[in-house]
Motif scaffolding. Structure first.
Motif, PDB file in Angstrom:
ATOM      1  N   UNK A 167      24.802   4.661  13.260  1.00 44.36           N
ATOM      2  CA  UNK A 167      24.133   3.765  13.707  1.00 44.36           C
ATOM      3  C   UNK A 167      22.888   3.812  13.378  1.00 44.36           C
ATOM      4  N   UNK A 168      22.213   4.726  12.874  1.00 43.93           N
ATOM      5  CA  UNK A 168      20.832   4.709  12.069  1.00 43.93           C
ATOM      6  C   UNK A 168      21.043   3.660  10.578  1.00 43.93           C
ATOM      7  N   UNK A 169      22.195   4.064   9.835  1.00 41.10           N
ATOM      8  CA  UNK A 169      22.441   3.066   8.728  1.00 41.10           C
ATOM      9  C   UNK A 169      22.419   1.545   9.105  1.00 41.10           C
ATOM     10  N   UNK A 170      23.087   1.325  10.324  1.00 44.21           N
ATOM     11  CA  UNK A 170      23.474  -0.060  10.629  1.00 44.21           C
ATOM     12  C   UNK A 170      22.128  -0.735  10.929  1.00 44.21           C
ATOM     13  N   UNK A 171      21.417   0.186  11.841  1.00 43.04           N
ATOM     14  CA  UNK A 171      20.002  -0.418  12.438  1.00 43.04           C
ATOM     15  C   UNK A 171      18.985  -0.508  11.200  1.00 43.04           C
ATOM     16  N   UNK A 172      19.239   0.347  10.108  1.00 40.13           N
ATOM     17  CA  UNK A 172      18.212   0.278   9.018  1.00 40.13           C
ATOM     18  C   UNK A 172      18.574  -0.977   8.089  1.00 40.13           C
ATOM     19  N   UNK A 173      19.947  -1.260   7.862  1.00 41.51           N
ATOM     20  CA  UNK A 173      20.615  -2.454   6.995  1.00 41.51           C
ATOM     21  C   UNK A 173      20.000  -3.629   7.791  1.00 41.51           C
ATOM     22  N   UNK A 174      20.068  -3.609   9.172  1.00 42.97           N
ATOM     23  CA  UNK A 174      19.570  -4.998   9.866  1.00 42.97           C
ATOM     24  C   UNK A 174      18.096  -5.194   9.552  1.00 42.97           C
TER      25      UNK A 174
END
Length: 115
Positions: free
Chosen positions: A97-104
């Motif tokens: 979730x953190x990776x996805x949020x950061x990439x967003x």
């Protein structure tokens, strides 16, 4: 503000997660963990590992056993407890979730409207 300090803080933030992943593969000796963490440039100070392992053990996430060594004193091998396995699974979900949020955020493009 120094870039190096920020990078060190980022690495510290994921150190525990990386340690749990290394141990999740099977019984592992501390110096092997240290070697992998150092080669991945996650950790460079040996004195950081042992207190972290003790803290994770005291939290019930790790256990260890002594195994005799042919070339010296017995060695302490670490493994995850059932609680540690559950904890790591929860960390995995949060990491994704953190990776996805950061990439967003990183990949966000702002469209400027011109009138």
């Amino acid at each position: 503000m120094k870039l190096e300090n920020t990078v060190v803080q980022m690495r510290k933030g994921i150190l525990e997660y990386c340690i749990l992943h290394i141990i999740s593969r099977g019984e592992v000796y501390a110096s092997d963990m240290l070697e992998e963490l150092t080669s991945a440039r996650i950790m460079v100070v040996e004195g950081t590992l042992y207190p972290l392992l003790t803290r994770l053990k005291n939290a019930g996430l790790l256990e260890y056993k002594w195994i005799e060594s042919v070339s010296g004193p017995p060695r302490k091998y670490y493994s995850l407890t059932p609680q540690g396995i559950e904890f790591l699974a929860a960390l995995d979900e949060n990491w994704q979730a953190l990776v996805a949020s950061t990439e967003q955020i990183i990949n966000h493009t702002h469209n400027h409207r011109q009138s």
